[in-house]
Design a protein around this motif. Structure first.
Motif: not given
Length: 910
Positions: A360-373, A383-393
């Protein structure tokens, strides 16, 4: 047919069966032994069937999840063990059932004989339960391989048809895939994965017969699409169909395929706009990575169980930097990352089924749920990622592990070419409450199961490897020394017999698989390359990504794991057998000690009788003397010695002894009588020469203890605390010495006090702890009400709707009435310490079903009988002072028993 607002609207078929079974059991009065097991099966079926966790589903599933780790069904215990959940110290979560237990059950119904699961869930034999659970494990592995193979073929077909322009997602807005040779039991799972990948409703089928005349299939939709309504538009073309909004099944003649496809596409075009054919994720709130901690997770955990129509909260964080990333899983299907925000603390993250997007690219906007390990006693929030996109800029150009992605060459893919990643052209929500126009499709029950937490942490603790190249450099061939750690595990694959062994050296685990022809496949854990040894030839490298070798390695690793599990179970059974032997030896020693104690007590009784005889002789001599005591010092000295000997043995309160002394007795006789202990009735010398003829010979405290112990048996006696033993002895001694129609209520009150100490207090303490552990507010409130009442009278209406109580007329009578002693009391007409309804009885019964205590067995097995006994004890406990003697004796009979009728203590501890 139920209204929208009904709490029972979302129950699945298993919910209907559960409600029917409970109602039938209540009508027959047989709920005591059924509530717990039925609730466990309801929980498994509700989550496995993807039913909404709202209304009664959520309430009952919450309780059922707390019961499953300590299930009394051997089949569920075995299934939990083979699924790797046996070490769970907390209640299970829905994802444990959705990704671990449910697939192992459903796989059998999809591709094998359902009788295996029926035997698993109904057997009373531990061995049969373990055998069936292992069969479920093996069948589920086969199901996973089938799903992966069919999914790859389906994707290849779709991409080929898209390249030929015969399939256009935006034009058709539905995907219809039909191919021969697929197993119809698993194509529904593949349909769910295609929905995740392409973002449109999927109707997938295969031919039901060899002549290719009938197509049978399954359908899966997206939230904005009604699958059942779509099938209804084709009702005249279908042989049969059914389902609901999210999923369905169907069959139709093969020559109608084109017509069915056209109608489904027409309905989809009327229902779905093009902008809905994108991954959508509903965002609940924006958060900073520094806000993610254990306290936040604990607060969210109170919302559980979460699932269908009651999802986990989703957060998003902008401009997150990816410090490390690697693919993990047996097929490198998943991504494990280390993230940071603006140079702050790092946090681990996992992205299921995103392996093809590495890196994945080095800078992202991420959407996630929380999980305990949890790993090796350490707990962390990830974090359990459910969506990402390129960060602004940010630009797609980045440097990741030696690989370069130029500008415009590496954009994040849209849903149309990969699963779960959102379209980067859609703006992300910027404040709490806004919706991110991305969809995280609910992962179906039988989707690829996430890698075990233990394996992920093991991988994470190792240095990150370089990004895999298309042709990995060959590693040196492992040594072919046969492992000596364990015996070979035998298994079958593709109708051939194999054996597998593992050994660990220098922290490297090696798996060796061999066949009867002498061929061996040697694989080091974590390598993508194995080594094949043929008889008389040197080792040859093989690519484990090839299905044949990869599936063979997975089958061998599973066989070794199952063998290790069986060996651990055998060791545990051997340890239990040793403990049984030790317990038997201990019981024998206790029996010997009891015999010695009886002998000692017999000798002590003989000595006491001799002392009493000596005292009586001295008293007779002193009374026959005509001279005062001061004129005969020798006789006075002997009398004082005898009185001192008797006083040294006296433990009964003086007031009890004085009660039996007449007022006209001589002063010297009264003095000796008050210092002398009361004697058991069988002894002829226990009665004073001046005692009133109407009074019974009183018992000494030690003799009363012995009488109570003999009546209860040693088994029950040694279950009681010393305070309870003393209270019982005092009460029995007083009742045996009481004369006239009345008795001292304070001396008899110890009988009820014993029940409060031995029965009520343990019940209140453990019930309160259970309420805190489950986090159920209703249970906690009931436990608090019981603790405030702290009375035996609070239990009867919780145990039964009716019970036998003493009548008000009988309680007011000085002598025991011959008639109208008892009456039937109803819970709705009684006066409980706090309002009680059926839900309170269900909650208490749920606790008692899982409470490992003799009290629980009596309360659940006794039913109305237990309620009757406790109600009468509570009535007598509140009786007037002084207490009628017959009521004190009745209280003694209720607690200690009478003749052949057992008392409460015997019913509990006997």
């Amino acid at each position: 047919m139920l209204p929208e607002a009904s709490p029972g609207r979302g129950v699945a078929g298993v919910g209907v069966a559960y409600i029917l079974a409970v109602c039938l059991a209540q009508a027959l009065g047989r709920t005591q032994d059924l509530t717990g097991p039925l609730l466990e099966l309801f929980t498994l079926g509700t989550i496995a069937d993807l039913a909404p966790l709202t209304g009664v589903n959520r309430r009952w599933v919450r309780r059922g999840l707390g019961l499953l780790p300590r299930s009394r069904l051997f089949g569920i215990q075995a299934l939990i063990q083979v699924a790797g959940l046996a070490d769970q110290s907390k209640p299970l979560k829905p994802e444990h059932i959705g990704f671990r237990l449910g697939p192992r059950i459903n796989a059998v119904g999809r591709i094998s004989d359902p009788q295996i699961v029926i035997d698993l869930l109904t057997t009373d034999d531990v061995g049969v339960a373990l055998e069936r659970a292992m069969q479920c494990e093996q069948i589920n592995g086969t199901r996973q391989d089938l799903c992966q193979s069919i999914e790859q073929e389906a994707i290849a077909w779709c991409e080929q048809q898209r390249a030929l322009d015969t399939v256009d997602i935006e034009r058709d807005r539905v995907l219809v895939v039909v191919q021969p040779g697929w197993h119809h039991g698993v194509i529904g799972i593949v349909a769910s994965r295609l929905v995740e990948r392409y973002g449109v409703p999927v109707f997938i089928g295969t031919y039901e017969d060899d002549d290719h005349k009938v197509i049978r299939g399954s359908a899966r939709g997206i939230p904005e699409f009604d699958v059942f309504a779509a099938l209804q538009t084709c009702h005249d073309l279908m042989e049969k169909f059914g389902g609901h909004r999210a999923a369905g099944g169907f069959s139709f003649l093969a020559n109608r395929l084109r017509q069915v496809t056209t109608r489904l596409s027409h309905y989809a075009c009327q229902t779905l706009s093009v902008d809905l054919l994108k991954p959508l994720v509903k965002i609940d709130s924006q958060a900073r990575l520094s806000d993610i901690h254990q306290g936040l997770f604990d607060q969210i955990d109170h919302l559980h169980p979460c699932g269908i129509e009651n999802p986990d909260p989703v957060f998003w964080t902008p401009n997150v930097q990816v410090l490390e990333q690697q693919t993990v899983g047996r097929n490198r299907d998943h991504l494990k990352l280390v993230l940071t925000e603006a140079g702050g603390e790092t946090i681990k993250a996992i992205a299921w089924r995103w392996g093809e997007y590495y890196p994945l690219p080095s800078h992202l906007d991420v959407a996630y749920k929380l999980k305990q390990n949890e790993w090796q006693g350490n707990t962390s929030v990830e974090l359990e990622l459910v969506g990402v996109r390129l960060a602004a800029g940010a630009t797609p150009s980045t440097q990741q592990k030696g690989q370069s992605i130029g500008r415009g060459e590496g954009p994040l893919p849209t849903r149309l070419v990969g699963p779960s990643l959102p379209n980067v052209s859609v703006p992300l929500a910027t404040k709490a409450g806004e919706r991110l126009i991305l969809r995280d499709a609910e992962m179906p029950l039988d989707a690829a199961e996430p890698l075990m937490e233990k394996a992920l942490d093991t991988i994470a603790s190792q240095p990150l490897p370089p990004a895999p190249s298309p042709l990995p450099a060959p590693t040196p061939a492992p040594s072919l020394q046969p492992p000596a750690a364990l015996d070979a595990a035998e298994f079958s694959y593709s109708n051939r017999r194999y054996s597998a062994t593992t050994k660990t050296a220098s922290d490297i685990t090696t798996l060796t698989i061999s066949n009867p022809e002498g061929q061996r496949l040697v694989v080091n854990r974590g390598d993508q390359q194995g080594w094949l040894y043929l008889p008389g030839e040197s080792a040859k490298p093989v690519d484990l990504s090839e299905p044949h070798y990869g599936n063979l390695v997975r089958a061998g690793a599973t066989a070794v794991e199952l063998q290790q599990l069986a060996q651990r179970l055998a060791v545990a059974e051997a340890q239990l057998s040793e403990k049984d032997v030790l317990l038997a030896e201990r019981d024998a020693l206790i029996a010997e000690q009891n015999v010695l104690m009886v002998q000692k007590e017999s000798q002590l009784s003989t000595l006491k009788a001799e002392n009493a005889a000596l005292l009586k002789a001295q008293m007779q001599v002193s009374q026959s003397q005509t001279a005062p005591r001061q004129d005969n010092p020798a006789q006075a000295e002997k009398a004082d010695f005898a009185a001192a000997q008797t006083q040294s043995m006296a433990v009964q309160p003086t007031r009890v002894a004085k009660a039996s002394v007449p007022t006209d007795a001589p002063p010297q006789s009264a003095k000796v009588q008050s210092a002398s202990p009361v004697q058991p009735s069988p002894s002829p010398i226990a009665e004073s020469p001046v005692a009133a003829p109407a009074s019974s010979p009183p018992l000494k405290l030690d003799d009363a203890k012995q009488q109570v112990r003999q009546g209860l048996s040693d088994r029950v006696w040694f279950c009681l605390s010393p305070d309870s033993q003393r209270d019982l002895a005092i009460a029995v001694a007083h009742l045996s010495a009481a004369s006239g129609p009345m008795a001292d209520a304070s001396a008899v009150a110890g009988l009820a006090t014993v029940l409060e100490r031995e029965l009520l207090q343990p019940l209140l303490d453990d019930f309160a702890s259970y309420g805190e552990q489950t986090g159920d507010r209703d249970l906690t409130a009931l436990a608090s009400d019981l603790a405030q009442a702290a009375s035996l009278a609070a239990l009867p209406p919780l145990l039964s709707e009716t019970w036998r109580a003493l009548t008000a007329k009988a309680l007011a009578a000085t002598n025991k009435p011959r008639k109208a002693l008892h009456e039937t009391t109803h819970a709705d007409t009684s006066a409980p310490p706090f309002p009680i309804d059926d839900s309170h009885r269900v909650m208490l019964d749920e606790f008692l079903q899982g409470w490992d205590h003799p009290i629980a067995r009596w309360l659940t097995g006794g039913g109305a009988e237990a309620a009757s006994d406790l109600a009468q004890v509570a009535q007598l406990q509140r009786a007037s002072h002084p207490l009628p003697l017959w009521q004190g004796q009745m209280l003694q009979h209720l607690v200690l028993g009478q003749r052949q009728k057992k008392g409460i203590l015997q019913k509990i501890f006997g």
